[in-house]
Scaffold this motif. Structure first.
Motif, PDB file in Angstrom:
ATOM      1  N   GLY A 170       0.797  -1.226   0.000  1.00  0.00           N
ATOM      2  CA  GLY A 170       0.000   0.000   0.000  1.00  0.00           C
ATOM      3  C   GLY A 170       0.824   1.268   0.000  1.00  0.00           C
ATOM      4  N   ILE A 171       2.106   1.192  -0.434  1.00  0.00           N
ATOM      5  CA  ILE A 171       3.020   2.333  -0.387  1.00  0.00           C
ATOM      6  C   ILE A 171       3.169   2.939  -1.774  1.00  0.00           C
ATOM      7  CG2 ILE A 171       5.370   3.092   0.146  1.00  0.00           C
ATOM      8  CD1 ILE A 171       5.567   0.666   2.048  1.00  0.00           C
ATOM      9  N   ARG A 172       2.918   4.235  -1.899  1.00  0.00           N
ATOM     10  CA  ARG A 172       3.202   4.958  -3.130  1.00  0.00           C
ATOM     11  C   ARG A 172       4.641   5.475  -3.087  1.00  0.00           C
ATOM     12  NH1 ARG A 172       0.426   7.522  -6.918  1.00  0.00           N
ATOM     13  NH2 ARG A 172       2.406   7.059  -7.911  1.00  0.00           N
ATOM     14  N   VAL A 173       5.340   5.381  -4.216  1.00  0.00           N
ATOM     15  CA  VAL A 173       6.712   5.891  -4.333  1.00  0.00           C
ATOM     16  C   VAL A 173       6.757   6.822  -5.536  1.00  0.00           C
ATOM     17  CG1 VAL A 173       9.150   5.302  -4.511  1.00  0.00           C
ATOM     18  CG2 VAL A 173       7.577   3.731  -3.350  1.00  0.00           C
ATOM     19  N   GLN A 174       7.188   8.053  -5.316  1.00  0.00           N
ATOM     20  CA  GLN A 174       7.224   9.069  -6.367  1.00  0.00           C
ATOM     21  C   GLN A 174       8.540   9.827  -6.292  1.00  0.00           C
ATOM     22  OE1 GLN A 174       3.382  10.382  -4.556  1.00  0.00           O
ATOM     23  NE2 GLN A 174       2.889  10.990  -6.653  1.00  0.00           N
ATOM     24  N   ASP A 175       8.822  10.595  -7.349  1.00  0.00           N
ATOM     25  CA  ASP A 175       9.995  11.466  -7.276  1.00  0.00           C
ATOM     26  C   ASP A 175       9.690  12.831  -7.877  1.00  0.00           C
ATOM     27  OD1 ASP A 175      10.422  11.328 -10.119  1.00  0.00           O
ATOM     28  OD2 ASP A 175      11.655   9.549  -9.892  1.00  0.00           O
ATOM     29  N   LEU A 176      10.491  13.802  -7.462  1.00  0.00           N
ATOM     30  CA  LEU A 176      10.439  15.161  -7.990  1.00  0.00           C
ATOM     31  C   LEU A 176      11.581  15.340  -8.972  1.00  0.00           C
ATOM     32  CD1 LEU A 176       9.840  17.196  -4.709  1.00  0.00           C
ATOM     33  CD2 LEU A 176       8.123  16.374  -6.330  1.00  0.00           C
ATOM     34  N   MET A 177      11.309  16.060 -10.072  1.00  0.00           N
ATOM     35  CA  MET A 177      12.318  16.278 -11.101  1.00  0.00           C
ATOM     36  C   MET A 177      12.451  17.781 -11.396  1.00  0.00           C
ATOM     37  SD  MET A 177      11.470  13.143 -13.742  1.00  0.00           S
ATOM     38  CE  MET A 177      12.937  13.466 -14.733  1.00  0.00           C
ATOM     39  N   PRO A 178      13.164  18.507 -10.547  1.00  0.00           N
ATOM     40  CA  PRO A 178      13.383  19.922 -10.831  1.00  0.00           C
ATOM     41  C   PRO A 178      14.657  20.123 -11.656  1.00  0.00           C
ATOM     42  CG  PRO A 178      14.215  19.423  -8.656  1.00  0.00           C
ATOM     43  CD  PRO A 178      13.665  18.123  -9.216  1.00  0.00           C
ATOM     44  N   PRO A 179      14.712  21.194 -12.463  1.00  0.00           N
ATOM     45  CA  PRO A 179      16.004  21.605 -13.019  1.00  0.00           C
ATOM     46  C   PRO A 179      16.819  22.292 -11.922  1.00  0.00           C
ATOM     47  CG  PRO A 179      14.260  23.070 -13.751  1.00  0.00           C
ATOM     48  CD  PRO A 179      13.602  21.987 -12.943  1.00  0.00           C
ATOM     49  N   PHE A 180      17.772  23.125 -12.280  1.00  0.00           N
ATOM     50  CA  PHE A 180      18.678  23.702 -11.289  1.00  0.00           C
ATOM     51  C   PHE A 180      17.917  24.590 -10.296  1.00  0.00           C
ATOM     52  CE2 PHE A 180      21.249  22.967 -15.125  1.00  0.00           C
ATOM     53  CZ  PHE A 180      22.083  21.998 -14.600  1.00  0.00           C
ATOM     54  N   VAL A 181      18.260  24.413  -9.016  1.00  0.00           N
ATOM     55  CA  VAL A 181      17.578  25.105  -7.924  1.00  0.00           C
ATOM     56  C   VAL A 181      18.576  26.030  -7.227  1.00  0.00           C
ATOM     57  CG1 VAL A 181      16.232  24.804  -5.802  1.00  0.00           C
ATOM     58  CG2 VAL A 181      16.062  23.107  -7.644  1.00  0.00           C
ATOM     59  N   ASN A 182      18.111  27.179  -6.823  1.00  0.00           N
ATOM     60  CA  ASN A 182      18.961  28.188  -6.195  1.00  0.00           C
ATOM     61  C   ASN A 182      19.271  27.796  -4.745  1.00  0.00           C
ATOM     62  OD1 ASN A 182      20.378  30.493  -5.601  1.00  0.00           O
ATOM     63  ND2 ASN A 182      18.584  31.828  -5.500  1.00  0.00           N
ATOM     64  N   THR A 183      20.216  26.879  -4.611  1.00  0.00           N
ATOM     65  CA  THR A 183      20.685  26.432  -3.293  1.00  0.00           C
ATOM     66  C   THR A 183      22.208  26.435  -3.294  1.00  0.00           C
ATOM     67  OG1 THR A 183      20.789  24.088  -3.924  1.00  0.00           O
ATOM     68  CG2 THR A 183      18.682  24.900  -3.064  1.00  0.00           C
TER      69      THR A 183
END
Length: 255
Positions: A170-183
């Protein structure tokens, strides 16, 4: 009360995400290799905040940290956010084997180990989720970020596989795909990759934290592109022939 455990929580995207979820009433667990910075964040957030120093490349530390946070949250874990990551920009041959290996150890092995450590506690949640930090660099291999790009392709594959395999839990697994981030991870590089110069750094850590929060409200996608320009790029990639994508990347990465 829902609980989220965040790696890389002392700075950048992890810190912005911790603040956003805490503001929205969640219990947050902070994990990072920088204990001094963790203490400062804990002092800032106060109640409903827990922290522990963690090197994600050490499986024993991962298991102990997840167990300790779950115990503090009633024996369960609702969301694991694998945000810890490192980036080394430069010509492939100018970076040492140790630097390449460290990137893979943190970004890939760290994510994999945290998933393994968290599984017993995620299974106790009513609506368990895992959110991984992938990257726009997982769409097509990026010159001058070769090992980083490879690590994010691995995270993308792991996310796809576990989202299917862990359905039985019952576990959902997802990911985020950002380009370059100001960090600091991007801004403190001693080498500026041409692709960064041409694309620019237009996202803030808060932008990605907002995407993380929104995704966990029920977004059905496995891969979540962050930022309108990159969402448009993802759509183009689906209809363009691969040689066109390669030509675009060649231009963006030209020295």
């Amino acid at each position: 009360m829902d609980s989220i455990l965040i790696t890389g929580a002392a700075s950048g995207i992890g810190l912005a995400t911790a603040r956003r979820f805490h503001t929205n009433g969640w219990r947050v667990g902070l994990l990072d290799v920088n204990e001094g910075a963790l203490q400062a964040v804990h002092a800032e957030l106060g109640e409903r905040c827990w922290y522990r120093r963690l090197d994600v490349t050490d499986m024993g530390q991962c298991e102990a940290a997840v167990a300790a946070f779950a115990e503090s949250a009633g024996g369960r874990l609702d969301v694991l956010f694998n945000s810890a990551g490192v980036l080394r920009m430069g010509h492939f041959e100018d970076l040492s084997a140790e630097q390449h290996r460290f990137t893979l150890d943190v970004n890939v092995a760290g994510t994999l180990q945290m998933c393994l450590a968290a599984l017993p506690y995620l299974k106790q949640s009513r609506s368990p989720r895992v959110l991984n930090m992938s990257s726009a660099s997982a769409l097509y291999g990026v010159p001058h970020l070769a090992s980083y790009s490879a690590s994010k392709f691995a995270v993308r594959g792991l996310t796809e596989a576990l989202d299917l395999e862990w359905r039985r839990h019952g576990i959902r697994v997802q990911d985020l795909m950002p380009p370059f981030v100001n960090t600091g991870m991007v801004n403190k590089q001693t080498f500026e990759a041409p692709v960064v110069r041409r694309m620019g750094v237009k996202l803030s850590a808060d932008d990605v934290a907002r995407a993380a929060f929104d995704t966990l409200q029920g977004d059905p996608r496995v891969h979540v592109p962050v930022g309108l320009p990159f969402r448009f790029t993802v759509l183009l990639e689906k209809v363009m022939p691969q040689r066109a994508t390669r030509a675009l990347m060649a231009w963006l990465s030209r020295d």
